[in-house]
Design an enzyme around this catalytic site. Structure first.
Site, PDB file in Angstrom:
ATOM      1  N   GLU A  22       0.843  -1.193   0.000  1.00  0.00           N
ATOM      2  CA  GLU A  22       0.000   0.000   0.000  1.00  0.00           C
ATOM      3  C   GLU A  22       0.884   1.251   0.000  1.00  0.00           C
ATOM      4  OE1 GLU A  22      -2.327   0.322   3.581  1.00  0.00           O
ATOM      5  OE2 GLU A  22      -3.116   2.291   3.065  1.00  0.00           O
ATOM      6  N   ASP A  38      -1.025  -0.951   5.674  1.00  0.00           N
ATOM      7  CA  ASP A  38      -0.954  -0.349   7.004  1.00  0.00           C
ATOM      8  C   ASP A  38      -1.926  -1.064   7.935  1.00  0.00           C
ATOM      9  OD1 ASP A  38       0.860   1.519   6.167  1.00  0.00           O
ATOM     10  OD2 ASP A  38      -0.651   3.059   5.716  1.00  0.00           O
ATOM     11  N   ASP A  55      -4.256  -0.151   9.724  1.00  0.00           N
ATOM     12  CA  ASP A  55      -5.380   0.708  10.107  1.00  0.00           C
ATOM     13  C   ASP A  55      -6.611   0.341   9.265  1.00  0.00           C
ATOM     14  OD1 ASP A  55      -4.823   1.693   7.620  1.00  0.00           O
ATOM     15  OD2 ASP A  55      -3.987   3.595   8.306  1.00  0.00           O
ATOM     16  N   ASP A  93      -8.084   1.796   6.709  1.00  0.00           N
ATOM     17  CA  ASP A  93      -7.872   1.865   5.258  1.00  0.00           C
ATOM     18  C   ASP A  93      -7.052   0.675   4.774  1.00  0.00           C
ATOM     19  OD1 ASP A  93      -9.315   4.089   4.884  1.00  0.00           O
ATOM     20  OD2 ASP A  93      -7.610   5.466   4.623  1.00  0.00           O
TER      21      ASP A  93
END
Ligand code: 0RA
Length: 634
Positions: free
Chosen positions: A426, A499, A501, A503
Site C-alpha cells: 500500500e 498499514d 489501520d 484503510d
C-alpha cells in the site's frame, strides 16, 4: 446357574452364525464404509440417521433426535412405526435380522426412495458389527422392546419392557476403537448432514444434542428455505421459483432465485445425498435454464446477435438454486468410484423439461422480474464480449512493450516462481522503503496506491481497464478470466502488505476479494499471504523489541520490569525505515506471514459478499462484530 449356562451355550451356536454373517465387515471394514478414518466413522451415524429419514420419507416419522453422548456413543431416535419385533419364519425377530444380516435387502416396509441406498446404504448391521456395543429400543405394539449387541453379536433376544402407547426406534452405539483410527465425533460434519436432510425433507424436525445442549433443525419450506438461506446475505432479483414433478421412477424438485452478485451457487442432491460433481440431473437443469432464457429473450425482442452469444455461464451469473431428485435406490447409477456424480440418463430429460416449463410459466406470469433477470444475463454476455476484447488488448500491450512487465514493478532476479515472492504494498512511499529492505534476488515489489476497484460486482471488462489491477495481472503473468494458466504464475508467494489501520484492512480485503474471485486457485494452493507488520517498537536501553499486538507489548514491558521504555506505535508502514521493515516484516527468517486459506468456501464467499457488497448496514454490523478478526482470519 445351569439354565444360564445352557442359554449361553445356545447363544454361542448362534453367535458363530452371526459372526460368520458379519465377519467380512469386521475383517474389511473399508469395503463397507469406505475407510476407517473420521469419514468412515461418520458413515456409521449417517447410516443410522438415514434409516430414520427413510421412515420419515415414507410419511411415518416426523421427528428425529440425535445425541452425542459423554461416553462417545451416539443415539438416534425417531417417532416412526418402530422396527417390527415379531418373529421371522427363521425364528429370529425381524429386529434382530435387521441388525445382524448384511444387506437385509429391501428391508421390510419398503418405501420407494431409500435415501441412503446406492451410496452408503450399508445397513444397520454394518454399524452394529463395527460397534463395541449397540442397543436398540423399539416402541411398538404397546410395549418397549430392548436388545443389546456386542460387536454385532446379540446378548439375548429382544426383551419386552414396560407398556406404553407411543411408537418409534432408538439406537445407541459406541464405535469400536479397535476398528477406527479415530472415534471422536465431529459436530460440524454431523450438523451439516442433518441440516441438509432437514432442508430436503420439508416438515421433518431434527434435534441434535451434545454437551453444548440441544439444537433444532426444521425448515418448513424444504429446498425453498435452503435457497432463501443461501441468498440470505444478498440482494435478490426475483422471488423463489419452485417446481416439482413426480414421474414413474423419478421425481424432482427445483428452487431457483437470482441475486445481484456474480457467483453461482447450485447445490444438487439425489435422495438427500449431495452430488458435488453434478451429473445428468444437473446437466438437465442447465439445459432447461438455457432454453427458457433463450425463448424468453426472443419473446421480448433481445437482438439475435446477443441471443446467439448467451453462454450457459451467463445464464448462471448470480444464480442460486437447489436441485433435488429422487430415484429408487435399486436403479441409482453413479459415475465410477467417487459416487458423487449421477449417471442415470433419464434424469437429464426429466429435469430439463421440468425446469424449462417451470421457468416459462414463471417468466410469463412475472414479466418485470423476468425482464430484470434477462437484463442481468444479457449484461453478463455483453461484458464477457467486451472483456475478451479488452483482455486481448492487455495481452497485446504486454507483448508489445519489451519485457511487458509494468513500470511500477520492481521485479526480482529469480525466475523460478517457486522461490519468488511478490509484495503488494500500500502506497508508493512504503513500497520505496520496502525496495530498500528487500532481498532483490527473490523479492519483488509492486505498489498499490489507495483503494482499488471493488471486484465483487465488477465485470472483467472494467477490471482489466483499471490500471493498478491491470499491472497486477500482468505482474502475476498467469492471464485472467477464462485464460488463467497458473503454470505461468511468476510468484508462488504473493504477500499483501498494508498499514495496520482501517484503510489498510480495506485495501487488503479488496485485494483478497480480487484473488478469491479471479484466481481462486491461487488461494486454494496457499500462495496468498498477509504480511504482519509490528504495531509497536519498544526501546529499552539499547535493546529494541517489536510487538505485533497489545499483549506482546505488555509482555515485553513486564518481563523487563517496566523499566524506562520508549514506545513507538507504528501508524503506517511508512514510519519504518528499510532495515526495520526487513527485520520485522520481510526477512523470511524473522517475519510472520498469515496464509490465506479457503476453509469453507461458502462461508468465505458469504464474508466477502458481506464485506464487499452493497448492503451497507449489514457490512457495518459485520465489521463491528469481526473487526478484530477481519484482517487475520478471512
Ligand atoms: C420396516 C417395517 C416397519 C418399520 C421399519 C422397517 C422401520 C425401520 C427403521 C429404522 C429406523 N427407524 C425405523 N423405523 C421403522 C414397519 C412396518 C409396519 O408397521 O407395517
Amino acid at each position: 446357574m445351569a439354565s444360564l449356562s445352557a442359554k449361553t451355550t445356545s447363544y454361542t451356536a448362534k453367535d458363530i452364525q452371526v459372526l460368520e454373517g458379519l465377519e467380512p465387515v469386521r475383517k474389511r471394514p473399508g469395503m463397507f464404509i469406505g475407510s476407517t478414518d473420521s469419514r468412515g466413522l461418520h458413515h456409521l451415524i449417517t447410516e443410522i440417521i438415514d434409516n430414520s429419514v427413510d421412515e420419515a420419507l415414507a410419511d411415518h416419522a416426523t421427528e428425529i433426535w440425535v445425541s452425542l453422548n459423554p461416553d462417545g456413543s451416539a443415539t438416534v431416535e425417531d417417532n416412526g412405526r418402530g422396527i417390527p419385533v415379531d418373529k421371522h419364519k427363521s425364528g429370529v425377530s425381524a429386529l434382530e435380522l435387521t441388525m445382524t444380516k448384511l444387506h437385509a435387502g429391501g428391508k421390510f416396509g419398503d418405501s420407494a426412495y431409500k435415501v441412503s441406498g446406492g451410496l452408503h446404504g450399508v445397513g444397520a448391521s454394518v454399524v452394529n458389527a463395527l460397534s463395541e456395543w449397540l442397543e436398540v429400543e423399539v416402541h411398538r405394539d404397546g410395549f418397549a422392546w430392548v436388545q443389546r449387541y456386542k460387536k454385532g453379536v446379540p446378548e439375548s433376544a429382544p426383551k419386552k419392557g414396560e407398556a406404553l402407547k407411543d411408537t418409534g426406534t432408538k439406537t445407541t452405539f459406541l464405535p469400536d476403537k479397535a476398528v477406527f483410527t479415530t472415534t471422536d465425533w465431529n459436530k460440524k460434519i454431523i450438523e451439516d448432514s442433518i441440516r441438509n436432510r432437514a432442508y430436503l425433507i420439508a416438515g421433518l424436525k431434527f434435534h441434535l444434542t451434545d454437551k453444548e445442549g440441544p439444537k433444532t433443525f426444521y425448515f418448513e419450506g424444504g429446498i425453498k428455505s435452503l435457497v432463501a438461506h443461501l441468498n440470505s446475505d444478498r440482494t435478490t432479483l426475483s422471488n423463489i421459483v419452485y417446481v416439482s414433478r413426480e414421474g414413474n421412477d423419478i421425481s424432482a424438485e427445483v428452487a431457483i432465485q437470482y441475486n445481484d452478485g456474480m457467483g453461482e451457487m447450485v447445490d444438487s442432491f439425489v435422495n438427500v445425498i449431495k452430488t458435488p460433481d453434478g451429473g445428468t440431473h444437473l446437466t438437465g437443469f442447465r439445459i432447461g435454464l438455457t432454453r427458457a432464457v433463450n425463448d424468453y429473450a426472443k419473446k421480448i425482442g433481445v437482438t439475435k446477435e446477443i441471443i446467439e452469444s448467451i453462454s450457459g455461464e451467463d445464464t448462471r451469473e448470480g444464480l442460486t438454486a437447489v436441485l433435488f431428485v429422487k430415484i429408487p435406490t435399486n436403479s441409482i447409477q453413479f459415475e465410477s468410484q467417487t459416487k458423487t456424480k449421477l449417471n442415470n440418463p433419464e434424469a437429464q430429460g426429466f429435469v430439463a423439461q421440468l425446469v424449462k416449463e417451470g421457468l416459462d410459466t414463471y417468466f410469463e406470469e412475472n414479466p418485470s422480474e423476468a425482464r430484470r433477470i434477462l437484463e442481468k444475463i444479457t449484461l453478463a454476455t455483453k461484458a464477457r464480449l467486451a472483456a475478451r476484447a479488452a483482455k486481448d488488448a492487455v495481452l497485446r500491450k504486454g507483448a508489445l512493450e519489451g519485457s511487458g512487465l509494468p513500470g511500477k514493478l520492481a521485479d526480482c532476479q529469480e525466475k523460478n516462481p517457486v522461490f519468488s515472492e511478490l509484495f503488494i504494498i500500500e502506497g508508493d512511499s512504503a513500497a520505496g522503503t520496502a525496495k530498500g529492505g528487500r532481498d532483490r534476488k527473490f523479492q519483488a515489489i509492486l505498489p498499490i496506491g489507495g483503494k482499488i476497484l471493488n471486484t465483487e460486482r465488477a465485470h472483467l471488462d472494467k477490471i482489466v481497464k483499471f490500471e493498478e489491477l491491470k499491472d497486477l495481472i500482468i505482474a502475476l503473468g498467469a492471464g485472467i478470466g477464462d485464460m488463467v494458466n497458473l503454470d505461468k504464475l511468476r510468484y508462488h508467494r504473493i504477500i499483501i502488505m498494508t498499514d495496520a489501520d482501517v484503510d489498510g484492512s480495506h485495501i487488503a480485503t479488496l485485494l483478497m476479494t480480487f484473488f478469491y474471485r479471479h484466481f481462486p486457485e491461487i488461494v486454494q494452493k496457499g500462495y496468498l499471504y498477509l504480511a504482519l507488520p509490528p504495531l509497536y517498537k519498544v526501546q529499552l536501553g539499547k535493546e529494541i523489541f517489536y510487538a505485533y499486538n497489545e499483549e506482546e507489548k505488555q509482555e515485553i514491558l513486564t518481563s523487563h520490569g517496566n523499566g524506562k521504555a520508549t514506545i513507538q506505535r507504528y501508524k503506517g508502514l511508512g514510519e519504518m525505515n528499510a532495515d526495520q521493515l526487513r527485520d520485522t516484516t520481510m526477512d523470511p527468517e524473522k517475519r510472520t506471514l498469515k496464509q490465506i486459506t479457503i476453509e469453507d468456501v461458502e462461508q468465505t464467499d458469504r464474508i466477502f459478499s458481506t464485506l464487499m457488497g452493497e448492503d451497507v448496514p449489514q457490512r457495518k454490523k459485520f465489521i463491528q462484530t469481526y473487526a478484530k478478526f477481519a484482517q487475520l482470519d478471512i
